[in-house]
Write a protein that holds these residues in place. Structure first.
Motif, short mmCIF file in Angstrom:
data_model
loop_
_atom_site.label_atom_id
_atom_site.label_comp_id
_atom_site.label_asym_id
_atom_site.label_seq_id
_atom_site.Cartn_x
_atom_site.Cartn_y
_atom_site.Cartn_z
N PHE A 156 0.91 -1.12 -0.20
CA PHE A 156 -0.11 0.00 -0.05
C PHE A 156 0.78 1.17 0.08
O PHE A 156 0.52 2.28 -0.81
N PRO A 157 1.69 1.38 0.83
CA PRO A 157 2.66 2.61 0.78
C PRO A 157 3.44 2.79 -0.51
O PRO A 157 3.47 3.87 -0.99
N MET A 158 3.77 1.72 -1.07
CA MET A 158 4.49 1.91 -2.46
C MET A 158 3.40 2.39 -3.40
O MET A 158 3.67 3.05 -4.51
N LEU A 159 2.32 1.83 -3.46
CA LEU A 159 1.12 2.31 -4.46
C LEU A 159 0.95 3.94 -4.29
O LEU A 159 0.80 4.58 -5.21
N GLN A 350 -2.24 12.09 4.90
CA GLN A 350 -2.07 10.88 4.29
C GLN A 350 -2.98 9.83 4.29
O GLN A 350 -3.64 9.77 5.36
N LEU A 351 -3.61 9.29 3.12
CA LEU A 351 -4.17 8.24 3.11
C LEU A 351 -4.06 7.04 3.93
O LEU A 351 -2.90 6.70 3.70
N ALA A 352 -4.76 6.54 4.65
CA ALA A 352 -4.61 5.16 5.49
C ALA A 352 -5.28 4.18 5.06
O ALA A 352 -6.28 4.41 4.34
N TRP A 353 -4.85 3.01 5.33
CA TRP A 353 -5.60 1.72 4.76
C TRP A 353 -6.93 1.69 5.10
O TRP A 353 -7.80 1.59 4.43
N GLY A 354 -7.16 2.03 6.53
CA GLY A 354 -8.56 2.07 7.04
C GLY A 354 -9.41 3.01 6.26
O GLY A 354 -10.84 3.01 6.08
N ASP A 454 -15.46 -6.86 6.42
CA ASP A 454 -14.68 -5.77 7.45
C ASP A 454 -14.17 -4.48 6.35
O ASP A 454 -13.93 -4.76 5.01
N GLU A 455 -14.50 -3.25 6.61
CA GLU A 455 -14.29 -2.16 5.92
C GLU A 455 -12.88 -2.07 5.47
O GLU A 455 -12.70 -1.58 4.34
N ASP A 456 -11.76 -2.47 6.36
CA ASP A 456 -10.45 -2.52 5.89
C ASP A 456 -9.99 -3.39 4.97
O ASP A 456 -8.67 -3.67 4.83
N GLU A 489 -5.79 -0.68 -6.36
CA GLU A 489 -5.27 0.36 -7.22
C GLU A 489 -6.40 1.28 -7.40
O GLU A 489 -5.91 2.57 -7.35
N LEU A 490 -7.42 0.94 -7.69
CA LEU A 490 -8.67 1.83 -8.11
C LEU A 490 -9.03 2.63 -6.87
O LEU A 490 -8.98 4.00 -6.87
N ARG A 491 -9.09 2.23 -5.57
CA ARG A 491 -9.44 3.01 -4.45
C ARG A 491 -8.62 4.07 -4.10
O ARG A 491 -8.79 5.10 -3.94
N THR A 492 -7.04 3.66 -4.45
CA THR A 492 -6.08 4.44 -3.80
C THR A 492 -5.78 5.45 -4.77
O THR A 492 -5.82 6.59 -4.31
#
Length: 542
Positions: A156-159, A350-354, A454-456, A489-492
């Motif tokens: 996720f951070p690399m993306l 910063q965007l978080a996974w949650g 789960d949302e995350d 990828e789409l969401r991020t």
């Protein structure tokens, strides 16, 4: 004697080639007559031209995805289409489709996927074209850990870094530049493949204005494969399109071989896709994959998530750019989460996974975009293993069963009178989405599944996508193995892009309607020749 030999060659060559063509068309047509007779009771469009061509002229005159959508509305959830070598039965009834893909698990009709075995200089089956065999199951099981929640969280951070590079390029271009956002998205997705699968930086997003070898070679191959869907290019090998495919395959073959040599010299990290491929055991030999098998699987995975995910990003940005109310609601959702650039806060948090599961409206926009413009619009083709009742009709054993996702996902028979409208609200709980044939509607099914997940958890979210009548990743044991990465990828990418920019379609695109009508279904549903030209306007001017 030499002159006589040349004369005979000139006379016999056309005759021999006509015999060759007859073996491709006439003989298969004659062999298909018993099956055609068994299916003649089914509804379907009439054959108006040369009987050997069937309905192909109609599919050529009108973009194939639009033609299939129109026929679905006219002839119902099951109908026949006459092709030169067989009669295809088209199925768009959600319950019957679920039975075929998930319950009875009809095998792929492998002859329909032969082009995807011609990715490198050697024609070789791969996980996409293999039957549901021990080999397929071993490869699928081996690569699945790469798409696990733990691995996606690691990536996720690399993306985000890759997406930030794209954003820097958009900002440098300025709001006056009309950029092909589909092409820009391809840079993002090919760099994702580089990092996620190969543990390598392909450098496509470092400068979005410069040529990139991986992007060029893979894009050239996809274009060449798409041109070969035209049977004339397959039948007449001297045409430039056929020669172009051979040239593209050789270039791609060299790229894949070079990449694998590099990975052998400097192995990728254990969590990467290529690590799993390079260490699996072939059940047919009890040994690691042969060099040829490894090249084939590597070549497939390299391109599999490249165009499809990029097109999904591009089409979603198009719908957002063309619907100001949708854009405003996304902005409000992002602002509420602290993810929107606003005066006084040019850099959002910063965007978080949650955050990914919590952006309900943005996720609904993504679902609705994939419903109306599914990248894998052609769907899937299966072989009917026995005489079977489907959607109220008897379908004979041996029939080619075609499930076109674009036609099904736009059908008023499935989605209701507003099927053609872009309405993300149908995916939100309590929105009263379109019903599906007497059961739970797609919106209700999607909402219920989303509430249970789960949302995350992107992986579990991917598994809930197959609401009835909504199959952007197919369904059953042959569904897309990389769908969880695609959704990530789409969401991020869309959360970050929409948090930083507003998007506006270029004036000469003709709005959403113009861009949609220009789309063409080849291997994927891709924009017309001009691409998806848009202006990226910073929310906070520099």
């Amino acid at each position: 004697m030499l002159g006589l030999a040349l004369a005979l060659a000139l006379v016999l060559s056309p005759v021999l080639y006509l015999l060759y063509l007859s073996s491709l068309i006439v003989i298969p047509y004659l062999k298909s007559l018993p099956l055609r007779r068994k299916l003649r009771h089914l509804p379907g469009p009439p054959v108006t031209g040369l009987f050997l061509l069937g309905n192909v002229p109609d599919l050529v005159r009108t973009p194939v995805h639009q033609c299939m959508a129109a026929w679905t509305e006219q002839y119902g959830k099951l109908y026949k289409v006459e092709l030169p070598t067989t009669t295809a039965v088209v199925l768009t009834d959600p319950e019957a489709v679920s039975q075929v893909l998930k319950v009875d698990r009809f095998e792929k009709l492998t002859t329909s996927y032969q082009n995807m075995e011609k990715l490198t200089a050697e024609q070789q089956p791969n996980i996409l074209t293999e039957p549901l065999s021990p080999y397929y199951k071993v490869v699928r099981r081996a690569v699945t850990p790469a798409f696990s929640t733990a691995n996606l969280k690691r990536f996720f951070p690399m993306l985000q870094d890759i997406t930030q590079q794209v954003m820097a390029g958009l900002e440098a271009a300025g709001p006056s530049a009309a950029l092909d956002l589909d092409r820009v998205a391809q840079r993002l997705t090919i760099d994702v493949i580089g990092r996620f699968a190969f543990d390598r930086d392909f450098g496509a997003t470092a400068d979005i204005t410069k040529p990139n070898e991986a992007l060029q070679v893979v894009g050239e191959l996809m274009t060449a494969l798409q041109l070969m869907l035209n049977p004339l290019n397959r039948w007449f090998w001297w045409r430039k399109e056929a020669r172009g495919l051979w040239h593209s395959r050789r270039r791609y073959d060299a790229l894949v071989r070079r990449a694998l040599d590099d990975l052998r010299a400097s192995p990728p990290a254990e969590h990467t896709l290529l690590h799993h491929l390079m260490h699996l055991t072939d059940p047919n030999t009890g040994k690691p994959l042969s060099a040829r098998r490894l090249r084939s699987e590597t070549a497939l995975f390299w391109i599999a998530g490249f165009e499809t995910t990029a097109h999904a990003i591009g089409w979603t940005l198009m719908f957002i750019a063309g619907n100001p109310q949708v854009e405003s609601r996304i902005a409000a959702e992002l602002e509420g989460a602290g993810l929107l650039a606003v005066p006084g806060r040019a850099a959002p948090r910063q965007l978080a996974w949650g955050d990914l599961g919590g952006l309900k409206y943005l996720n609904a926009v993504i679902h609705e975009s994939m419903r109306l413009m599914p990248p894998a619009s052609g769907g899937t083709v299966r072989a009917v293993p026995r005489d079977i009742q489907l959607a109220g009709h008897m379908v004979a054993k041996g029939t080619m069963l075609w499930i076109p996702f674009y036609a099904m996902q736009r059908s008023e028979r499935v989605w209701g009178a507003d099927a053609a409208q872009f309405r993300p609200e149908r995916w939100l709980a309590g929105a009263g989405g379109a019903g599906v044939g007497g059961g739970q509607g797609p919106a209700a099914a999607a909402a219920a599944a989303a509430a249970a997940a789960d949302e995350d958890d992107i992986v579990r979210a991917a598994d809930t996508q197959s609401a009835r009548g909504f199959l952007p990743f197919s369904e059953g044991p042959r569904n897309c193995v990389g769908q969880s990465l695609a959704l990530l990828e789409l969401r991020t990418a869309l959360a970050l892009l929409c948090g930083k920019f507003r998007f506006r379609l270029a004036d000469d695109m003709g709005g959403v309607e113009g861009a949609v009508s220009a789309a063409r279904q080849h291997i994927t549903l891709k924009p017309g020749e001009r691409g998806l030209l848009m202006h990226a306007i910073p929310r906070v001017p520099a």
